[in-house]
Design a protein around this motif. Structure first.
Motif, PDB file in Angstrom:
ATOM      1  N   LYS A 125     -16.976  12.009  29.139  1.00 53.83           N
ATOM      2  CA  LYS A 125     -15.648  12.278  28.585  1.00 53.83           C
ATOM      3  C   LYS A 125     -14.946  11.076  27.971  1.00 53.83           C
TER       4      LYS A 125
ATOM      5  N   GLU B 250     -15.090  11.509  23.971  1.00 54.11           N
ATOM      6  CA  GLU B 250     -15.232  12.879  23.489  1.00 54.11           C
ATOM      7  C   GLU B 250     -14.084  13.290  22.565  1.00 54.11           C
ATOM      8  N   LYS B 251     -12.867  12.794  22.850  1.00 53.93           N
ATOM      9  CA  LYS B 251     -11.698  13.187  22.060  1.00 53.93           C
ATOM     10  C   LYS B 251     -11.211  12.071  21.131  1.00 53.93           C
TER      11      LYS B 251
ATOM     12  N   ASN C   3     -16.906  12.833  19.549  1.00 49.25           N
ATOM     13  CA  ASN C   3     -16.222  13.784  18.691  1.00 49.25           C
ATOM     14  C   ASN C   3     -16.949  13.813  17.336  1.00 49.25           C
TER      15      ASN C   3
END
Length: 193
Positions: A154, A157-158, A178
């Motif tokens: 994570k 990821e964004k 991403n």
């Protein structure tokens, strides 16, 4: 042998001198040429001149030099400004993720410099504890808090904009990224800083 022309460029408040050295020059000719260079300048050596003899000569005469890969790191804030212009966002509103494992002088300088310019900064590293001193300094002197992570799933990821200071491709591919992220890579695959 230095060509008749040395390319001179100003970056921030510093002048850099890009040397063109001939590969076929003898060590004696190289040393003679290098010994005559002004010591107050910082010279940028092209990747093609990565020979230990040249570095030894520069060190012998106490002449400052950079490998051309470091220019990408030094100019990372200018690269981010250009990306922000294209994306039509202010640098001060940017949420930046930095991939870095090695807390060397140039990496710490870049992180500190960018932390003062962007809205939020996240450091992804396998060596988080090595950046605690910088975290402490930024928080106590400037009130800047940083996020740290080493989670493969994570961490980025964004993230929309990622600055890679020293991860290689294998390390980057371990992370979930991403698909619309912009990755600014300042590394040379063949060399680790």
């Amino acid at each position: 042998m230095v060509r008749k022309r040395i390319v001179k460029k100003k970056v921030e408040n510093y002048w850099f001198y890009f040397l063109a050295l001939r590969k076929d020059s003898s060590k004696i000719k190289l040393e003679k040429t290098i010994s005559k260079l002004p010591k107050e300048n910082v010279y940028v050596l092209p990747k093609s001149m990565e020979k230990s003899e040249i570095y030894k000569i520069f060190n012998k005469y106490e002449i400052k030099y950079l490998k051309d890969e470091y220019i990408k790191k030094i100019l990372s804030d200018k690269i981010l400004e250009s990306v922000c212009k294209i994306k039509k966002i202010e640098l001060s509103n940017l949420e930046l993720t930095i991939l870095v494992n090695i807390p060397n002088e140039i990496n710490l300088y870049i992180i500190e410099n960018l932390a003062k310019q962007v809205k939020n900064i996240k450091i992804i590293s396998l060596n988080i504890y090595k950046f605690k001193e910088l975290e402490f300094k930024l928080y106590n002197e400037y009130g800047i808090a940083m996020q740290f992570s080493n989670s493969y799933r994570k961490s980025i990821e964004k993230s929309n904009i990622i600055l890679n200071l020293d991860f290689d491709n294998i390390e980057i591919n371990e992370y979930t990224i991403n698909p619309n992220a912009i990755i600014i890579n300042t590394t040379n695959e063949r060399e680790r800083y």
